[in-house]
Write a protein that holds these residues in place. Structure first.
Motif, PDB file in Angstrom:
ATOM      1  N   GLU B 262       0.928  -1.166   0.216  1.00 16.83           N
ATOM      2  CA  GLU B 262       0.236   0.035  -0.252  1.00 16.83           C
ATOM      3  C   GLU B 262       0.553   1.317   0.130  1.00 16.83           C
ATOM      4  O   GLU B 262       2.270   1.129   0.750  1.00 16.83           O
ATOM      5  N   PHE B 263       0.576   2.449  -0.689  1.00 17.56           N
ATOM      6  CA  PHE B 263       1.235   3.302  -0.876  1.00 17.56           C
ATOM      7  C   PHE B 263       0.502   4.444   0.030  1.00 17.56           C
ATOM      8  O   PHE B 263       0.774   6.056   0.406  1.00 17.56           O
ATOM      9  N   ASP B 264      -0.801   4.495   0.786  1.00 14.24           N
ATOM     10  CA  ASP B 264      -1.694   5.696   1.195  1.00 14.24           C
ATOM     11  C   ASP B 264      -1.224   5.450   2.807  1.00 14.24           C
ATOM     12  O   ASP B 264      -1.406   4.688   3.335  1.00 14.24           O
ATOM     13  N   LYS B 267      -4.752   4.131   4.808  1.00 15.22           N
ATOM     14  CA  LYS B 267      -4.440   3.055   4.525  1.00 15.22           C
ATOM     15  C   LYS B 267      -3.073   1.903   5.265  1.00 15.22           C
ATOM     16  O   LYS B 267      -4.155   0.752   5.521  1.00 15.22           O
ATOM     17  N   ILE B 320      -2.188  15.714   0.872  1.00 13.27           N
ATOM     18  CA  ILE B 320      -1.789  14.195  -0.257  1.00 13.27           C
ATOM     19  C   ILE B 320      -1.523  13.146   0.542  1.00 13.27           C
ATOM     20  O   ILE B 320      -0.399  13.399   1.604  1.00 13.27           O
ATOM     21  N   GLN B 321      -2.157  12.079   0.851  1.00 13.02           N
ATOM     22  CA  GLN B 321      -1.705  10.712   1.489  1.00 13.02           C
ATOM     23  C   GLN B 321      -0.711  10.325   1.162  1.00 13.02           C
ATOM     24  O   GLN B 321      -0.446   9.066   1.323  1.00 13.02           O
ATOM     25  N   ASP B 322       0.123  10.331  -0.204  1.00 11.72           N
ATOM     26  CA  ASP B 322       0.460   8.949  -0.935  1.00 11.72           C
ATOM     27  C   ASP B 322       1.885   9.168  -0.257  1.00 11.72           C
ATOM     28  O   ASP B 322       2.686   9.756  -0.312  1.00 11.72           O
ATOM     29  N   ARG B 324       4.531   8.234  -1.770  1.00 14.65           N
ATOM     30  CA  ARG B 324       5.799   8.022  -3.088  1.00 14.65           C
ATOM     31  C   ARG B 324       5.985   9.866  -2.226  1.00 14.65           C
ATOM     32  O   ARG B 324       7.242   9.990  -2.939  1.00 14.65           O
ATOM     33  N   TYR B 396      10.480   5.650   4.063  1.00 16.19           N
ATOM     34  CA  TYR B 396       9.984   6.647   3.167  1.00 16.19           C
ATOM     35  C   TYR B 396       9.194   8.111   3.628  1.00 16.19           C
ATOM     36  O   TYR B 396       9.340   8.393   2.434  1.00 16.19           O
ATOM     37  N   THR B 397       9.038   7.568   4.496  1.00  9.07           N
ATOM     38  CA  THR B 397       8.578   9.203   5.007  1.00  9.07           C
ATOM     39  C   THR B 397       9.840  10.277   5.634  1.00  9.07           C
ATOM     40  O   THR B 397       9.653  11.353   5.645  1.00  9.07           O
TER      41      THR B 397
END
Lengths: 446, 573
Positions: B262-264, B267, B320-322, B324, B396-397
């Motif tokens: 998942e990328f969200d 989620k 934005i929730q992605d 990436r 990622y974050t």
């Protein structure tokens, strides 16, 4: 009992005075509170005089009919404003109230039949006179002939019973037992049409769609309950044969209830959806009455009162939308939470009561009916689960389609809810959720 | 508005804390009953049970909700209908309280149905299609649970009362009790989103983030676990709990794997909630209700914090929730990153954070128990997966480059949000140790070989390493997923559960209802009653009217027929 009848009758001259629209309504409320004070012996028939009397069962339904009739006047303010024969409208409602009052309060079987059928006429006049489209003629015919077709056997049956018992009194009927197949069918069928059971329910959505708001309210609120009332009164003399044959009605109505609740998902007319949902609810009521046990009877009684208040409130809401959008289509009634947030609240409350959320009467009624049906046969569990699940489904479908999303862009102008409407909705919702605090008045009968 | 609500909820939480300590020290239980009605030797009772468990849970719920309300003062500051939002949240908390304190199957409906309905309102709070669908899925999945509870009420009727706590031990082998326990488990599985019903939990992330923090992490979804904790005596060592063990283990496993695809941002957190719910359910079904309750509480704290951090990040990333697009946040927003890291690591069970105490104890009790290799595998593999997606999310974050836009200004000075987060930060630091000292006055004895003891560390290290590697994957490596296209589709779409429970299912019912409407209501029912009857009468009347036109030929013809009939009659005489 007669004094209340006279009070209603002497409200008739009031209709013909000018600007007395609200006065009639206030008098009905007054009547309601007077009737509320009536000293009712909960267990047996009390206040007997001439042909009238009431026990807890008729007491509740009389209260409901006076309540709904006064709310009907409240909801049809437009007739008064437009002066669309508002005097005759009031007269009609008072006639209807007389018929309903007498239906529930007489203890004479023939008079019961008389007023039971007589209440059709004011309803028919409501639909024919104050409906919206030309199709209302056909809807009126459906209403009339579906119920009349099955009521003539009832007429014959009542006189057959009179031939045997030599009296008409309802409270003596429990000493008799008629183990006759044809008599049973002829007596039951009229009430099943009135309820309505699946297969013979077609008159109901048609009548609802064409009726004005007051007609829909009285149809959903009281007319369907007449059938349940009659069934409960009549079944006393058919206990033995009903034990053999009740499975037919239970199976048909439970499966029919499931089918009808599925059909709700295909409706795009708000009123027709609510009408189908009341068919689904009434199907459980039929099931509960036909099991002939204590839970079933009181559950049907409570669900009938709860559903009377709830569905009548939902028809009010549908009409509130209709007065603003001039349409009842779900494609046009959209995104109302942006326009009328407070009304959306009432939509949610009434729809959640419709899907039997606590603490509404519908919940207690549905629990009792599930108890009764499950103790009758555990196989009914499947259908009950489906009905209960899909009742939430169509309620939420209606709520989310009307309240959620973007609103209809072809809308030219709009006005908010007025306090009359909020009061009206509250008067529907409050008894629905308050009575549970003192539910033993309506649950303990015997 | 927000502050007043915050204040009252916070005070309520503190009062509950005091009462919890008092009740716990003196081992008190208070039960209050209001008899709604009693007849036929059955009584419907509204009952309230106050013991240390319900008080502690109420304290946690009101603390989290107070903090969330305070947080939404800033998060929802541009919302036009803030009062509606706060009222809904308060209604939600109220229904949760009703659920927690009532040990009666009928009065629990007040909370149970209320949770479903209010959470529906909260999920569809934003007016778009996604939240519309998510709300419908949430409400209908929860409604399944309501229906099962309604049915179990009917099965409970034999006992004459719906106060289930009195019958749990006594009526264990009764047939209707077996029916009840199966239905209660199904109801709890819908609320806690176990495997056949788990598609609603990630979908419910369409709700505003404070709602996700309160509803879909710590309160609503734990209602099922709480109900089963109450019902635990009934179902211990039964067949149903074995099924529940497998299903919840699979839920844990499934959610862990899906979170890696998942990328969200929200989620991922929702799926990790799902995984932790699976953990609670499975340890519960093995017969350790206290451990499940302990993990429920600690998890509530750090998961609410995690969602609130996610909310801050979503706010500053221009909605934005992605993940990436994110990266390097630890440099730009250190305080939020601090909270995010602590809650994330607490989720993984890094020592001495709150998740460690509950999760480590659960895993060691699993190792101590007599279990087959499959359950053991599910537990430990899922633990590794937790580390896996957590480290992936962190890299990622926090670590990688910021990918959204070239000119940006991230701010970390929204003190309303930060203050409310710090309360939960403190709680997620200390609540594990505090609770473990408080509620386990008799320590569990754990005796393990060294490799089994270290198994948690092994899987965590492997998982962390995998997470680190996968977060640095380049775009051409992603294409390697195409080799396992079908498998990765299966795994990333939660084992096709969202499709199966929405489009895969409703099309049959809708088609059926269309056919019913066309064939029954507009078809046969009409043919055999309304229109059909009309047609018959109409045809006859047309026919007779044709007679009455006095056509000479028909007239003569019928005259001759009559003559012949009279002749025949005469002949017969």
């Amino acid at each position: 009992m007669m004094k209340f009848l006279f009070m209603i009758i002497f409200m008739i001259p009031l209709c013909f005075l000018q600007k007395m629209f609200w006065m009639v309504q206030m008098m009905m409320f007054f009547l309601m509170y007077l009737f509320l004070m009536l000293n009712v012996n909960l267990n047996i028939f009390s206040n007997l005089s001439y042909v009238m009397g009431c026990d807890i069962f008729s007491y509740g339904l009389i209260l409901l009919s006076i309540w709904i009739c006064s709310l009907m006047i409240m909801s049809s303010e437009n007739l008064f404003k437009m002066n669309f024969y508002s005097n005759f409208f009031l007269l009609n409602i008072i006639f209807l109230l007389i018929m309903l009052y007498m239906t529930f309060s007489v203890v004479n079987l023939f008079l019961f039949y008389f007023f039971f059928e007589g209440s059709l006429i004011p309803t028919l006049l409501l639909i024919m006179g104050w409906g919206y489209q030309p199709e209302r003629i056909q809807a009126g015919m459906y209403l009339l002939f579906y119920t009349l077709f099955a009521s003539l056997p009832l007429f014959m049956g009542i006189f057959f019973i009179f031939d045997n018992m030599n009296f008409f009194m309802m409270y003596m009927m429990k000493f008799y037992n008629f183990n006759l197949y044809l008599l049973y069918i002829s007596m039951i069928l009229s009430f099943l049409v009135k309820m309505p059971m699946y297969f013979i329910h077609l008159w109901l959505p048609k009548a609802h769609v064409e009726a004005p708001v007051s007609g829909s309210m009285i149809l959903a609120g009281i007319m369907l309950k007449l059938g349940g009332y009659g069934l409960m009164r009549i079944l006393i003399i058919f206990q033995e044969i009903n034990m053999k044959l009740s499975f037919i009605w239970i199976v048909v109505s439970l499966i029919g209830g499931f089918y009808v609740s599925l059909m709700c998902f295909c409706q795009i007319d708000i009123k027709s959806l609510i009408a189908y949902s009341s068919v689904a609810h009434m199907s459980i009521v039929i099931g509960g009455i036909m099991t002939m046990n204590y839970w079933g009877f009181l559950g049907s009684y409570i669900l009938m009162i709860g559903h009377g208040l709830c569905s009548s409130g939902m028809f009010c809401l549908a009409n509130i939308n209709y007065e603003r959008f001039h349409s009842r289509s779900l494609f046009i009634n959209k995104g109302l939470i942006n326009l009328m947030p407070s009304m959306s609240f009432w939509w949610f409350l009434l729809l959640s009561s419709n899907m039997s959320a606590p603490p509404s009467l519908n919940l207690i009624g549905e629990i009792s009916l599930i108890n009764s049906l499950l103790s009758w046969s555990s196989l009914t569990m499947i259908m009950l689960m489906l009905i209960s699940f899909f009742s939430a489904g169509y309620s939420l479908y209606l709520y989310s389609y009307t309240q959620h999303g973007k609103f209809y862009l072809g809308l030219y102008s709009f006005y908010m809810g007025v306090s009359r409407e909020y009061l009206m909705l509250m008067l529907h919702w409050l008894p629905l959720n308050i009575i549970i605090l003192k539910i033993d008045y309506s649950m303990i009968w015997f | 508005m927000c502050f007043i609500t915050f204040f009252f909820l916070f005070m309520f939480s503190m009062i509950n804390l005091i009462f919890f300590v008092y009740f716990f020290m003196n081992d008190l239980v208070i039960m209050m009953e209001w008899e709604v009605i009693s007849f036929n030797s059955m009584s419907i009772i509204m009952s309230i049970l106050l013991d240390w468990m319900s008080l502690l849970f109420m304290m946690f719920v009101s603390l989290i909700s107070s903090v969330v309300v305070y947080y939404s003062k800033s998060y929802m500051s541009s919302e036009k209908n803030l009062i509606r939002f706060i009222l809904l949240v308060v209604m939600f908390v109220l229904s949760m309280m009703m659920l927690i304190i009532s040990p009666n199957l009928i009065s629990i409906l007040l909370g149970w149905d209320g949770l479903g309905l209010v959470s529906y309102c909260l999920v569809i709070y934003y007016q778009n299609f996604k939240s519309f669908n998510a709300g419908m899925l949430t409400a209908l999945s929860n409604r399944i649970g309501d229906v099962f509870i309604l049915m179990s009420i009917a099965w409970f009727m034999n006992y004459g009362s719906w106060n289930y706590i009195f019958y749990l031990n006594f009526m264990k082998n009764d047939f209707s009790m077996i029916m009840i326990s199966s239905m209660i488990i199904l109801a709890a599985m819908t609320k806690s989103a176990q495997i056949p019903f788990s598609s609603w939990l990630p979908a419910a992330m369409a709700a505003p983030t404070p709602v996700s923090a309160l509803v879909h992490s710590s309160t609503l979804v734990t209602a099922g676990v709480y109900l089963l904790i109450r019902f635990n005596d009934l179902m211990l060592n039964t067949f149903f709990f074995k099924i529940l063990l497998v299903l919840s283990g699979l839920t844990m496993f499934m959610a862990g794997i899906t979170a890696n695809y998942e990328f969200d941002l929200k989620k991922i957190i929702a799926l990790s909630t799902l995984s932790q719910l699976g953990l609670m359910m499975s340890i519960l079904s093995m017969g350790f209700p206290k451990l499940a309750f302990f993990h429920l509480l600690t998890h509530a704290m750090f998961k609410a914090l995690l969602f609130m951090c996610a909310g801050v990040i979503i706010h500053m990333m221009m909605d934005i929730q992605d993940i990436r697009f994110m990266g390097g946040l630890s440099k730009y927003v250190p305080l939020t990153s601090l909270c995010l890291n602590i809650s994330n690591l607490s989720l993984c069970g890094i020592p001495f954070l709150s998740g460690f105490y509950s999760k480590d104890m659960i895993l060691e009790m699993v190792s101590m128990s007599n279990l087959n290799i499959m359950v053991y595998f599910l537990y430990y593999f899922s633990t590794g997966l937790t580390m896996f997606y957590t480290i992936r999310l962190l890299f990622y974050t926090m670590i990688n480059d910021f990918n959204l836009i070239s000119i940006f200004n991230l701010y970390d000075e929204d003190y309303t949000m930060l203050k409310s987060m710090f309360i939960l930060l403190f709680m997620s630091l200390v609540s594990g140790s505090l609770l473990s000292w408080l509620i386990f006055f008799k320590p569990y004895m754990i005796y393990l070989p060294i490799n089994m003891k270290l198994m948690v560390i092994y899987v965590s290290l492997i998982g962390g390493l995998m997470g680190f590697m996968i977060s640095n994957m380049k775009i051409f490596s992603f294409n390697k997923f195409m080799f396992f296209f079908k498998l990765s589709n299966f795994l990333s779409l939660m084992w096709f559960m969202p499709n199966l429970s929405t489009y895969g299912l409703n099309i049959y019912f809708l088609n059926f209802s269309k056919n019913l409407l066309k064939n029954m209501d507009m078809g046969w029912s009409e043919y055999y009653s309304g229109q059909g009857f009309f047609n018959i009468i109409k045809n006859y009347s047309v026919f007779y009217q044709f007679y009455h036109m006095n056509n000479f030929k028909i007239y003569l013809f019928s005259f001759i027929i009559w003559l012949m009939m009279i002749l025949l009659l005469l002949l017969m005489i």
